[in-house]
Structure formats: C-alpha cells, structure tokens
Scaffold this motif. Structure first.
Motif, PDB file in Angstrom:
ATOM      1  N   LYS A  26     -74.132   3.146  25.463  1.00  0.00           N
ATOM      2  CA  LYS A  26     -74.181   3.346  26.888  1.00  0.00           C
ATOM      3  C   LYS A  26     -73.290   4.002  27.529  1.00  0.00           C
ATOM      4  CE  LYS A  26     -75.024   0.878  31.265  1.00  0.00           C
ATOM      5  NZ  LYS A  26     -75.015  -0.744  31.935  1.00  0.00           N
ATOM      6  N   LEU A  27     -71.771   3.847  26.960  1.00  0.00           N
ATOM      7  CA  LEU A  27     -70.932   4.533  27.171  1.00  0.00           C
ATOM      8  C   LEU A  27     -70.804   5.897  27.097  1.00  0.00           C
ATOM      9  CD1 LEU A  27     -68.081   4.089  28.783  1.00  0.00           C
ATOM     10  CD2 LEU A  27     -66.955   3.674  26.652  1.00  0.00           C
ATOM     11  N   ARG A  28     -71.351   6.126  25.601  1.00  0.00           N
ATOM     12  CA  ARG A  28     -71.340   7.523  25.118  1.00  0.00           C
ATOM     13  C   ARG A  28     -72.381   8.611  26.027  1.00  0.00           C
ATOM     14  NH1 ARG A  28     -71.605   5.209  19.866  1.00  0.00           N
ATOM     15  NH2 ARG A  28     -69.397   5.054  19.190  1.00  0.00           N
ATOM     16  N   ASN A  29     -73.643   7.759  26.331  1.00  0.00           N
ATOM     17  CA  ASN A  29     -74.597   8.435  27.091  1.00  0.00           C
ATOM     18  C   ASN A  29     -74.071   8.729  28.533  1.00  0.00           C
ATOM     19  OD1 ASN A  29     -76.045   8.717  24.761  1.00  0.00           O
ATOM     20  ND2 ASN A  29     -77.044   6.961  25.120  1.00  0.00           N
ATOM     21  N   LYS A  30     -73.188   8.178  29.057  1.00  0.00           N
ATOM     22  CA  LYS A  30     -72.919   8.239  30.490  1.00  0.00           C
ATOM     23  C   LYS A  30     -72.521   9.868  30.822  1.00  0.00           C
ATOM     24  CE  LYS A  30     -69.831   6.462  33.929  1.00  0.00           C
ATOM     25  NZ  LYS A  30     -68.794   5.544  34.144  1.00  0.00           N
ATOM     26  N   ALA A  31     -73.014  10.097  31.911  1.00  0.00           N
ATOM     27  CA  ALA A  31     -72.771  11.534  32.406  1.00  0.00           C
ATOM     28  C   ALA A  31     -71.365  11.725  32.824  1.00  0.00           C
ATOM     29  CB  ALA A  31     -73.557  12.008  33.512  1.00  0.00           C
ATOM     30  N   ALA A  32     -70.676  13.088  32.368  1.00  0.00           N
ATOM     31  CA  ALA A  32     -69.371  13.397  32.925  1.00  0.00           C
ATOM     32  C   ALA A  32     -69.515  13.481  34.188  1.00  0.00           C
ATOM     33  CB  ALA A  32     -69.101  14.678  32.140  1.00  0.00           C
ATOM     34  N   PRO A  33     -68.251  12.932  34.859  1.00  0.00           N
ATOM     35  CA  PRO A  33     -67.885  13.340  36.316  1.00  0.00           C
ATOM     36  C   PRO A  33     -67.997  14.847  36.871  1.00  0.00           C
ATOM     37  CG  PRO A  33     -65.823  12.519  35.517  1.00  0.00           C
ATOM     38  CD  PRO A  33     -66.995  12.639  34.466  1.00  0.00           C
ATOM     39  N   ASP A  34     -68.726  14.825  38.321  1.00  0.00           N
ATOM     40  CA  ASP A  34     -68.397  16.262  38.487  1.00  0.00           C
ATOM     41  C   ASP A  34     -67.214  16.691  38.984  1.00  0.00           C
ATOM     42  OD1 ASP A  34     -69.739  18.677  39.706  1.00  0.00           O
ATOM     43  OD2 ASP A  34     -70.237  17.851  41.435  1.00  0.00           O
ATOM     44  N   PRO A  35     -66.662  17.913  38.394  1.00  0.00           N
ATOM     45  CA  PRO A  35     -65.535  18.374  38.794  1.00  0.00           C
ATOM     46  C   PRO A  35     -65.140  18.489  40.403  1.00  0.00           C
ATOM     47  CG  PRO A  35     -66.443  19.627  37.028  1.00  0.00           C
ATOM     48  CD  PRO A  35     -67.685  18.886  37.400  1.00  0.00           C
ATOM     49  N   GLU A  36     -66.493  18.834  40.887  1.00  0.00           N
ATOM     50  CA  GLU A  36     -66.038  19.032  42.370  1.00  0.00           C
ATOM     51  C   GLU A  36     -65.936  17.637  43.117  1.00  0.00           C
ATOM     52  OE1 GLU A  36     -69.391  21.002  44.043  1.00  0.00           O
ATOM     53  OE2 GLU A  36     -69.229  22.866  42.945  1.00  0.00           O
ATOM     54  N   VAL A  38     -64.616  15.132  41.722  1.00  0.00           N
ATOM     55  CA  VAL A  38     -63.207  14.629  41.270  1.00  0.00           C
ATOM     56  C   VAL A  38     -62.092  15.505  41.934  1.00  0.00           C
ATOM     57  CG1 VAL A  38     -61.607  14.795  39.039  1.00  0.00           C
ATOM     58  CG2 VAL A  38     -64.069  14.088  38.795  1.00  0.00           C
ATOM     59  N   ALA A  39     -62.344  16.506  42.238  1.00  0.00           N
ATOM     60  CA  ALA A  39     -61.090  17.439  43.015  1.00  0.00           C
ATOM     61  C   ALA A  39     -61.383  16.790  44.385  1.00  0.00           C
ATOM     62  CB  ALA A  39     -61.878  18.681  42.930  1.00  0.00           C
ATOM     63  N   ALA A  40     -62.500  16.754  45.028  1.00  0.00           N
ATOM     64  CA  ALA A  40     -62.369  16.083  46.438  1.00  0.00           C
ATOM     65  C   ALA A  40     -61.965  14.579  46.644  1.00  0.00           C
ATOM     66  CB  ALA A  40     -64.068  15.864  46.766  1.00  0.00           C
ATOM     67  N   ARG A  41     -62.252  13.875  45.563  1.00  0.00           N
ATOM     68  CA  ARG A  41     -61.675  12.451  45.436  1.00  0.00           C
ATOM     69  C   ARG A  41     -59.943  12.844  45.248  1.00  0.00           C
ATOM     70  NH1 ARG A  41     -65.252   9.719  41.305  1.00  0.00           N
ATOM     71  NH2 ARG A  41     -67.312   9.682  42.684  1.00  0.00           N
ATOM     72  N   ALA A  42     -59.540  13.638  44.558  1.00  0.00           N
ATOM     73  CA  ALA A  42     -57.969  13.743  44.467  1.00  0.00           C
ATOM     74  C   ALA A  42     -57.468  14.367  45.874  1.00  0.00           C
ATOM     75  CB  ALA A  42     -57.859  14.782  43.295  1.00  0.00           C
ATOM     76  N   ALA A  43     -58.127  15.197  46.389  1.00  0.00           N
ATOM     77  CA  ALA A  43     -57.683  15.732  47.506  1.00  0.00           C
ATOM     78  C   ALA A  43     -57.613  14.842  48.666  1.00  0.00           C
ATOM     79  CB  ALA A  43     -58.598  17.025  48.190  1.00  0.00           C
ATOM     80  N   ALA A  44     -58.392  13.971  48.820  1.00  0.00           N
ATOM     81  CA  ALA A  44     -58.821  12.794  49.897  1.00  0.00           C
ATOM     82  C   ALA A  44     -57.492  11.864  49.314  1.00  0.00           C
ATOM     83  CB  ALA A  44     -59.980  12.093  49.742  1.00  0.00           C
ATOM     84  N   ARG A  45     -57.306  11.639  48.262  1.00  0.00           N
ATOM     85  CA  ARG A  45     -56.335  10.699  47.844  1.00  0.00           C
ATOM     86  C   ARG A  45     -55.105  11.220  48.299  1.00  0.00           C
ATOM     87  NH1 ARG A  45     -56.342  10.913  42.510  1.00  0.00           N
ATOM     88  NH2 ARG A  45     -58.165   9.797  42.611  1.00  0.00           N
ATOM     89  N   ALA A  46     -54.610  12.503  47.868  1.00  0.00           N
ATOM     90  CA  ALA A  46     -53.441  13.185  48.225  1.00  0.00           C
ATOM     91  C   ALA A  46     -53.330  13.288  49.807  1.00  0.00           C
ATOM     92  CB  ALA A  46     -53.401  14.515  47.811  1.00  0.00           C
TER      93      ALA A  46
END
Length: 123
Positions: A26-36, A38-46
């Motif tokens: 199940k973990l292997r089949n999980k889709a990779a997170p969307d880079p956009e 991830v970037a939006a979350r990082a910007a919000a966190r910053a």
C-alpha cells in the motif's frame, strides 16, 4: 457448527507477515505528493514562522523595555532613599566645633584691644 480452532504459531506469523506485506505494498502504491502543493505548504509554513518570529521579537522587546523601566524606577527610588538618608544624617550630625584661634591670632586680638583701650584713655 465447527468448534473454534486456536491458530498455531505458524498461522499467526504468516498472518503478521501477510499484513506487513500488504502495508508495504500500500505504501509503495501511494502516489507521490504534488510538487506544487509541497511548495505551497512550505511557503505557508515559512510565512507562519516569519509572523511568529516577529511576534516573538516584539514580545521580547516589550519585556526588555519593561525590565529597563523597572530598573530605572528602582535606581531612582534608591537615589531618592539615599538622598533622604543623607539629609537625615546631616540633621543628626552635630555642628562642627568652633575654630580655635592660633596663638598668633590670640596675641594680635589682645594687642588690638590693648591699643584700643590706650587710644580711648588718651583721647
């Protein structure tokens, strides 16, 4: 109806292994997170971290200002107390003894009195 059969150690180990393999798959089949995203979350966190840092700095500055004001008030109170104590000590302190004339000064005063007396007698 059949009686309950207690699973053996091999059955339990196989069941655990199957559950582990299923979780890994199940973990292997999980889709990779969307880079956009991830970037939006990082910007919000910053941004959130920057706001918190600004608030923290303002709070620390306010505490430092309050501490400085408290120290200044304490110093002023101490200076006022010392001035009051000095004034009270000055009131309690006896007056300095009168200055005793030296032998030369006493002789000069005596000679002046003698001369004045003689001047009165002659005149």
């Amino acid at each position: 109806m059949a009686a309950y059969k207690t699973p053996t150690f091999e059955d339990r180990a196989a069941s655990a292994r199957a559950a582990k393999d299923q979780a890994l798959e199940k973990l292997r089949n999980k889709a990779a997170p969307d880079p956009e995203q991830v970037a939006a979350r990082a910007a919000a966190r910053a941004a959130r971290d920057a706001v918190e840092a600004e608030k923290r700095a303002a709070r620390q500055q306010a505490l430092a200002d309050a501490k400085a004001a408290k120290e200044q008030a304490r110093a002023e109170a101490k200076a006022a107390a010392e001035a009051a104590a000095e004034a009270a000590a000055a009131l309690r302190r006896p007056a300095p003894p009168p200055k005793m004339p030296t032998a030369e000064e006493m002789k000069a005063a005596r000679d002046a009195r003698y001369a004045a007396r003689k001047a009165r007698q002659r005149g």
